[in-house]
Design an enzyme around this catalytic site. Structure first.
Site, mmCIF file in Angstrom:
data_model
loop_
_atom_site.group_PDB
_atom_site.id
_atom_site.type_symbol
_atom_site.label_atom_id
_atom_site.label_comp_id
_atom_site.label_asym_id
_atom_site.label_seq_id
_atom_site.Cartn_x
_atom_site.Cartn_y
_atom_site.Cartn_z
ATOM 1 N N GLY A 243 0.815 -1.207 0.000
ATOM 2 C CA GLY A 243 0.000 0.000 0.000
ATOM 3 C C GLY A 243 0.843 1.248 0.000
ATOM 4 N N PRO A 244 0.205 2.404 -0.220
ATOM 5 C CG PRO A 244 -1.284 3.929 -1.132
ATOM 6 C CD PRO A 244 -1.223 2.579 -0.510
ATOM 7 C CB THR A 247 -1.901 3.080 4.089
ATOM 8 O OG1 THR A 247 -0.854 2.175 3.713
ATOM 9 C CG2 THR A 247 -2.109 4.080 2.969
ATOM 10 C CE LYS A 249 3.321 -0.222 3.377
ATOM 11 N NZ LYS A 249 2.827 1.165 3.263
ATOM 12 C CB THR A 250 4.972 -0.180 10.157
ATOM 13 O OG1 THR A 250 5.696 -0.118 8.914
ATOM 14 C CG2 THR A 250 5.926 -0.552 11.263
ATOM 15 C CG HIS A 466 -2.901 32.452 -11.450
ATOM 16 N ND1 HIS A 466 -2.242 32.121 -12.616
ATOM 17 C CD2 HIS A 466 -3.035 31.289 -10.759
ATOM 18 C CE1 HIS A 466 -2.000 30.820 -12.621
ATOM 19 N NE2 HIS A 466 -2.467 30.289 -11.488
ATOM 20 C CD GLU A 467 -4.275 31.163 -6.723
ATOM 21 O OE1 GLU A 467 -5.156 30.291 -6.683
ATOM 22 O OE2 GLU A 467 -3.080 30.901 -6.948
ATOM 23 C CG HIS A 470 -6.945 28.465 -10.559
ATOM 24 N ND1 HIS A 470 -6.770 27.581 -11.594
ATOM 25 C CD2 HIS A 470 -5.700 28.914 -10.224
ATOM 26 C CE1 HIS A 470 -5.470 27.485 -11.876
ATOM 27 N NE2 HIS A 470 -4.803 28.296 -11.063
ATOM 28 C CG ASP A 541 -2.034 26.166 -12.366
ATOM 29 O OD1 ASP A 541 -2.188 25.498 -11.329
ATOM 30 O OD2 ASP A 541 -2.180 27.396 -12.426
#
Length: 656
Positions: A243-244, A247, A249-250, A466-467, A470, A541
């Site tokens: 897994g990523p 997440t 695992k350990t 610019h923002e 978006h 972007d």
């Protein structure tokens, strides 16, 4: 983490931890050796040394006829022997050597003289004047042991330095396995005691229901083997957690160590790697030997890709690869000839695509457990676990927090909780509140605010438009993510940022990807519409839309001209190929289609902003004034979003 309470009996039986160095018999040996060297180098004990006198006093004793003989030792020291009659005189009795090791024939006095020739001339002159029969005896003394030690001292120093370097290279430490040069091939695995060393249980693992069920079954195998073997079943040899990063695992493996009532050996894949040939394979053998002696047992290997990579892929040197030898030994130990002990191997990695096929086959890692990113329900459970130790405000809505952090792993959520506590403490609050968590999410996703960064008015205006571009484009498109917040305060490496909450989708359709690309290009399109100029501010972007367009054409087969083809290789073997899996003509077609996709969406964004130029300008002015705007500001300017959905949906994600 929940901590187990130990009973008084367990605490009574446990020895108190002592930081004092442990007693070793080598200390005694070393002390005796040092004392012996000191005695030898000093030429004997001071207990038997004669009384020191001067040359003038000696000449007086010589004239009085008290001296029987004189011994010249090494041409430096004169030792004076008195006659028996002189020894009875009062002036000499008090100077007689009465040491512990003194003998009858020992000298009474000794002194050092300057020039030997002058001393001898004076002695002969006094002897003739007083008609004495005193003689001079010449003697040369040498310390054999000091000469031997001095001769061997360079070799001793070289050997000591060599042992010190070997210990450091083989893992350091004094007593543990691998700490000494002769134990370099011993396993570095740490044996955990579930009562003392590990306090994690399955209750501390939130979410991951499927993975937790699989791992719990493995623990049950070891606790109640008859339940399964009575039906003819066999205990699985291994389980691979994939897994990523972050997440859990350990964490799952730590829970196994806390729940299993069997010996649990834990180590990392890199612990097998050493500069010496054959050490990795030797450590694998020793690890399984220890586990078999205490079977049933569990071995956990974290980051197994360090030794489990596919063989023969990256070995360009042509020489014997130590990593491959280690992997071969691991394959043999897991399912080789004559293995039948109850030793289960649990391994974790986020690079399962590079592992060797022989390692992944049934009979070695029988189960591959995929540990995915948590969904909204699992994120809520994870929040509840990490919120336990925090002093939080009453009525804190964990549902809201789980919706604001989609795409976050368990480690990210733990980081959010910790960061929120730090922010609240920085502001001297008594409890952690909702706003602290929102600020923590902003801090983690966008980076640290840099309000003192020097920005010119022209640059600030360009960033605001610019923002605003978006925000405007995403508000007008059906499949684009709804806006949450826009800021022109610099964060991290970005000069401005926008937060969205799009739906979490398991499959994505082409129109959804195109709307997202159009919204991403809205920033550069706004600069073009307002200033008729473009800048370098759209770098991230452009990188995002280029990856999306390339994925549509070359991976997902969503382009009509390229067709239903994919050049994605899940096995990862394309990494080692120097040629492309398509012709030059196809490469030109792919480049052309990627460019067409991006330019089409760019023109679409420009057209949208041209039609709403006045509202774009109004939004940018509000942003310049307040620096931070929210969804309410957009509703005031644009009205209700045409494609709005319920804000309380369970599946939402966050993006910048």
């Amino acid at each position: 983490m929940a901590e187990d309470k130990k009973s008084p009996k367990e605490n009574k039986g446990k020895k108190p931890d002592s930081k004092k160095p442990k007693f070793s018999p080598y200390w005694i040996y070393g002390s005796i050796f040092l004392i012996f060297i000191a005695i030898q180098l000093s030429g004997g004990s001071n207990w038997t040394q004669p009384k020191k006198t001067t040359q003038a006093e000696f000449e007086t004793y010589l004239k009085d006829g008290d001296v029987e003989k004189v011994e010249i030792v090494n041409k430096k020291v004169a030792q004076v022997y008195l006659t028996p009659e002189a020894l009875t005189e009062e002036k000499h009795v008090k100077n007689k050597n009465k040491g512990f090791m003194a003998q009858a024939g020992d000298p009474t006095y000794q002194f050092e003289f300057g020039d030997l020739q002058n001393f001898e001339n004076n002695f002969q002159e006094i002897k003739q004047e007083n008609n004495l029969d005193t003689n001079i005896v010449w003697q040369t003394e040498s310390n054999i042991w000091s000469e031997v030690i001095i001769g061997f001292l360079p070799f001793i120093v070289i050997i000591a330095i060599w042992i010190f370097i070997m210990r450091r290279m083989s893992g350091g430490g004094g007593g543990g396995a691998g700490g000494q040069i002769f134990n370099i091939g011993k396993s570095k695995a740490k044996l955990f005691d579930e009562k003392i060393d590990v306090k994690t249980s399955f209750k501390d693992v939130a979410g991951l229901e499927g993975a937790k069920e699989e791992v719990q079954e493995i623990v049950d195998f070891l606790k109640n083997p008859e339940k399964y073997t009575s039906l003819g079943g066999k205990i699985p040899k291994g389980a691979l957690l994939v897994g990523p990063p972050g997440t859990g695992k350990t964490l799952l493996a730590r829970a196994v160590a806390g729940e299993a009532k069997v010996p649990f050996y834990s180590l990392s894949g890199s612990d097998f790697v050493e500069m010496f040939v054959g050490v990795g394979a030797s450590r694998v053998r020793d690890l399984f030997k220890q586990a078999k002696e205490k079977s049933p047992a569990i071995i956990f290997i974290d980051e197994i890709d360090a030794i489990g990579r596919a063989r023969g892929k990256s070995n360009f040197s042509g020489s014997n690869d130590e990593r491959e030898n280690t992997l071969n030994q691991l394959l043999t130990e897991m399912d080789g000839f004559g293995t039948g002990t109850n030793v289960i191997v649990i391994a974790a990695t986020n690079r399962a695509d590079v592992l060797d096929k022989a390692l992944m086959r049934a009979g070695r890692f029988d189960r591959q457990i995929y540990v995915d990113l948590p969904d909204v329900r699992e994120r809520k459970e994870i929040f509840e676990v990490h919120l336990r130790p925090l002093k939080k405000e009453e009525g804190l809505d964990t549902d809201f927090l789980s919706k604001q952090t989609p795409g976050f792993s368990g480690a990210d959520i733990a980081n959010v909780c910790n960061e929120a506590a730090l922010i609240a403490a920085r502001q001297e609050k008594k409890a952690v509140g909702k706003q602290d968590f929102l600020d923590a999410v902003d801090r983690i996703v966008g980076g640290l605010e840099k309000k003192n960064k020097i920005i010119t008015p022209a640059e600030k205006e360009a960033i605001a438009f610019h923002e605003a571009g978006h925000a405007t484009v995403s508000w007008m498109l059906e499949h684009a993510a709804p806006l949450v917040k826009v800021t022109i305060v610099p964060r991290g490496q970005s000069l401005g940022a926008a937060w969205y909450l799009p739906e979490e989708r398991l499959i994505v359709r082409p129109e959804q990807m195109l709307d997202e690309m159009c919204a991403t290009l809205g920033g550069r399109a706004a600069e073009k519409v307002i200033f008729n100029k473009i800048s370098t501010g759209a770098l991230s972007d452009l990188e995002k839309v280029t990856k999306q367009a390339r994925a549509m054409v070359t991976i997902y087969g969503l382009n009509e001209k390229v067709g239903n083809l994919t050049y994605y290789d899940s096995s990862g073997q394309n990494e080692y190929n120097f040629s492309k899996p398509y012709s030059e003509k196809t490469a030109e077609l792919i480049d052309k289609e990627i460019s067409n996709l991006i330019e089409t969406q760019y023109q679409r964004a420009i057209e949208l902003l041209e039609n709403h130029k006045d509202k774009l300008t109004e939004l940018a002015n509000v942003l310049l004034d307040k620096e931070v705007i929210f969804k309410d500001n957009l509703q005031t300017i644009f009205g209700k979003r045409p494609f709005s959905k319920e804000e309380e949906e369970d599946k939402k994600t966050i993006a910048e």
